[in-house]
Design a protein around this motif. Sequence first.
Motif, PDB file in Angstrom:
ATOM      1  N   UNK A 287       5.708  10.847   8.770  1.00 18.49           N
ATOM      2  CA  UNK A 287       5.483   9.761   7.819  1.00 18.49           C
ATOM      3  C   UNK A 287       4.700  10.290   6.616  1.00 18.49           C
ATOM      4  N   UNK A 288       5.036   9.797   5.443  1.00 15.70           N
ATOM      5  CA  UNK A 288       4.313  10.147   4.225  1.00 15.70           C
ATOM      6  C   UNK A 288       3.906   8.850   3.527  1.00 15.70           C
ATOM      7  N   UNK A 289       2.657   8.797   3.109  1.00 16.82           N
ATOM      8  CA  UNK A 289       2.187   7.619   2.379  1.00 16.82           C
ATOM      9  C   UNK A 289       1.099   8.070   1.414  1.00 16.82           C
ATOM     10  N   UNK A 290       0.728   7.170   0.518  1.00 12.03           N
ATOM     11  CA  UNK A 290      -0.351   7.488  -0.418  1.00 12.03           C
ATOM     12  C   UNK A 290      -1.249   6.279  -0.595  1.00 12.03           C
ATOM     13  N   UNK A 291      -2.480   6.579  -0.916  1.00 19.49           N
ATOM     14  CA  UNK A 291      -3.477   5.543  -1.176  1.00 19.49           C
ATOM     15  C   UNK A 291      -3.569   5.357  -2.687  1.00 19.49           C
ATOM     16  N   UNK A 292      -3.544   4.110  -3.134  1.00 17.77           N
ATOM     17  CA  UNK A 292      -3.551   3.814  -4.563  1.00 17.77           C
ATOM     18  C   UNK A 292      -4.881   3.176  -4.956  1.00 17.77           C
ATOM     19  N   UNK A 293      -5.465   3.699  -6.023  1.00 22.13           N
ATOM     20  CA  UNK A 293      -6.679   3.126  -6.616  1.00 22.13           C
ATOM     21  C   UNK A 293      -6.477   3.035  -8.119  1.00 22.13           C
ATOM     22  N   UNK A 294      -6.797   1.895  -8.707  1.00 20.84           N
ATOM     23  CA  UNK A 294      -6.653   1.687 -10.156  1.00 20.84           C
ATOM     24  C   UNK A 294      -5.249   2.015 -10.658  1.00 20.84           C
ATOM     25  N   UNK A 295      -4.267   1.593  -9.890  1.00 17.51           N
ATOM     26  CA  UNK A 295      -2.848   1.763 -10.239  1.00 17.51           C
ATOM     27  C   UNK A 295      -2.396   3.226 -10.288  1.00 17.51           C
TER      28      UNK A 295
END
Length: 70
Positions: A44-52
């Motif tokens: 699985x691959x995912x990313x964390x988003x902060x301030x778009x």
Amino acid sequence: MSAHIYKKLEIVGSSATSIEEAVNNAVVKAAETIRNIRWVELVETRCHVENQKIAYWQVTCKIGFTLDEN
């Protein structure tokens, strides 16, 4: 040649830079306590988003390694 017996361990690596670095970070950390690493499966691959924006990547990996022979 003897038959190899393998085991898989699931871990999550992370990196603020790239997916590849997240995988490498996972393998490097696993290698501190696991011998005979033979392969990595990306689950699985995912990313964390902060301030778009992407703040960091997370990659779930299955680390495959051979068990020691007696």
